[in-house]
Enzyme design. Structure first.
Site, PDB file in Angstrom:
ATOM      1  CG  HIS A 170      -1.693  -1.221   1.441  1.00  0.00           C
ATOM      2  ND1 HIS A 170      -2.932  -1.468   0.927  1.00  0.00           N
ATOM      3  CD2 HIS A 170      -1.343  -2.345   2.114  1.00  0.00           C
ATOM      4  CE1 HIS A 170      -3.342  -2.678   1.280  1.00  0.00           C
ATOM      5  NE2 HIS A 170      -2.387  -3.244   2.005  1.00  0.00           N
ATOM      6  CB  SER A 291      12.574  23.048 -14.602  1.00  0.00           C
ATOM      7  OG  SER A 291      11.751  24.187 -14.636  1.00  0.00           O
ATOM      8  CE  LYS A 297      11.327  19.679 -10.383  1.00  0.00           C
ATOM      9  NZ  LYS A 297       9.984  19.975 -10.890  1.00  0.00           N
ATOM     10  CD  GLU A 304       8.298  12.693 -15.138  1.00  0.00           C
ATOM     11  OE1 GLU A 304       7.297  13.416 -15.148  1.00  0.00           O
ATOM     12  OE2 GLU A 304       9.458  13.149 -15.116  1.00  0.00           O
TER      13      GLU A 304
END
Ligand code: ARG
Length: 474
Positions: A170, A291, A297, A304
């Site tokens: 979980h 970024s 970043k 992704e």
């Protein structure tokens, strides 16, 4: 007036392409646009030519076409293969697909002999054969790429057989494990994927060539010969099934979908692990992106995109299933739409396997942060319950209840269970001894889980060796 004179005035050649002998009119512009598949099926050219060579050899061996014509055809096919490979070949939508392009160019190059190649053959059995050959190669390539990803997982798992990390259920701290054990879980997934692809290949490996348009042929061909020349295990059994069957492509996409799902799961873990909040791994500069606005970043875009492309691969499987659903036997032009999803899914998976392999190989592991996180959330509470079972012969249910009370006590004091004093624990269960508290350290906890398939470092080391043997064998 619409009469035959149009064709006759062009020396008997049909208007608008070689397949329009029975038509008087040129095709509508939209007809050509919707009908042409050359924009994507040119990827089949090498397999199309390979199958044509086998067909030609068989026609010669069975004395269906003269040997001299066979030689001319083979020479022509070599030249066409060269032209396409070098980019010199001229493609045209008027010739619809790769099969017509090869045949038309062949006839240009070797004259009438070229017109004999299509004896006892239809584009229906041709395309079914070409696509099987293409998918068969793609299976071999995917299996090899997965094997090198597995190799990389084994290397990292070996390095981190004793690196402690939290195991989650979980996404909540559950029990400490090792990073090696975690990575070996992915080894197993990709091992099943390779085995599924091998199954798919086995069923796929029958040759449709010689099925004709749908019903076979009156010409005395030798289907075993072409099947063998193309590396198939034998010819397909039913000509109608052979030209309408795309099960092999569906199975291939189902296999790739599961590969993509597995890749997306490890990609998601890399996304999570590389956050400041987890801090378990960092990707090297070469595998991270910046970024445009936030200078600090460091984004895991590759991971992704692997996660994102899984949707596309599963979509390809869906597209093909829906394409085939309800099609009457045998071939329908709908089936021309089978190729793009197959090519796109194969390309996507190939890219994603390479990206995940690079990330697993090059990510930096922050072992101290992982071990630190492994101890949080009372992750060793199960070890205390198991101590009560083993040392006090307590029924597990009772041990579970007793440990839950100890967890509550620790929570109320804002400490970890391992930081409670022996007296505090004994207040709940008088039988608890000092060794029980020793068992609550994350290292002891992991080492104790030495059951078959368990997380103990010793087990993980053996599992890596065993996996390496398996990988070498299959
Ligand atoms: N380009 C076609 C395809 O990919 C080849 C088969 C065409 N057959 C036909 N009867 N029109 O499906």
């Amino acid at each position: 007036m619409n009469d035959d004179s149009t064709g006759a005035s062009r020396g008997g050649r049909p208007p608008g392409g070689p397949l329009r002998d029975r038509f008087a009119d040129e095709p509508h512009a939209v007809m050509e646009r919707i009908n042409a598949s050359i924009g994507f099926d040119r990827r089949l050219y090498a397999h199309d030519i390979e199958a044509s060579r086998a067909h030609c050899d068989m026609l010669v061996a069975r004395r269906i076409i003269p040997e001299a014509d066979g030689r001319e055809i083979l020479k022509g096919l070599d030249k066409i293969e060269e032209e396409i490979a070098s980019g010199a070949f001229a493609f045209s939508p008027a010739l619809e697909d790769i099969h017509m392009h090869v045949e038309a160019r062949l006839t240009e190059l070797v004259g009438d002999a070229g017109g004999r190649l299509h004896t006892a053959r239809s584009r229906n059995d041709q395309v079914a054969t070409d696509l099987r050959l293409w998918v068969r190669d793609a299976i071999d390539e995917t299996r090899a790429a997965l094997a090198s990803l597995q190799e990389t997982l084994l290397t990292r798992a070996g390095e981190h057989a004793a690196t402690i990390m939290p195991g989650f259920t979980h996404l909540q701290s559950a029990q400490p494990v090792t990073l090696g054990h975690h990575l070996l879980a992915y080894f197993e997934m990709f091992d099943r994927d390779r085995s599924r692809l091998a199954d798919c290949r086995r069923r796929l490996n029958r040759c449709p060539l010689g099925s004709g348009a749908l019903a076979g042929t009156s010409i005395p061909i030798d289907r075993d010969m072409t099947a063998e020349a193309l590396g198939f295990d034998g010819p397909t059994a039913n000509s109608m099934d052979a030209v309408s069957d795309r099960d092999f492509a569906v199975e291939f996409l189902a296999c790739l979908s599961l590969v993509a799902v597995h890749l997306s799961r490890i990609a998601e873990e890399i996304v999570l692990w590389s956050t400041a909040q987890f801090g378990f791994v960092s990707l090297p500069d070469a595998l991270a992106t910046g970024s445009s606005m936030m200078p600090q970043k460091r984004n895991p875009d590759a991971a992704e995109l692997v996660r994102g492309k899984a949707g596309r691969v599963v979509g390809a499987l869906n597209a093909l299933l829906i394409l085939l659903k309800g099609l009457p036997l045998t071939y329908s032009k709908d089936m021309q739409e089978d190729k793009e999803p197959v090519f796109d899914a194969a390309d996507s998976v190939s890219l994603c396997v390479a990206a995940v392999t690079a990330m697993v190989a090059d990510m930096t592991v922050h072992a101290a942060a992982m071990e630190d996180a492994a101890g949080r959330g009372h992750a060793t509470a199960t070890d205390l319950a198991e101590w009560l079972v083993k040392e006090l012969s307590m029924p597990f249910r009772e041990a579970h209840r007793t440990t839950a009370r100890i967890v509550r006590l620790a929570d109320s004091k804002g400490v970890a269970i391992g930081d409670l004093s022996l007296d505090e624990m004994r207040g709940i269960e008088p039988g608890i001894a000092a060794e029980a508290i020793d068992a609550l350290g994350v290292r002891d906890s992991v080492s104790s889980r030495a059951s078959h398939g368990g997380a103990a470092p010793e087990r993980v080391r053996r599992a890596v060796d065993e996996a390496r043997r398996r990988l070498a064998e299959t």
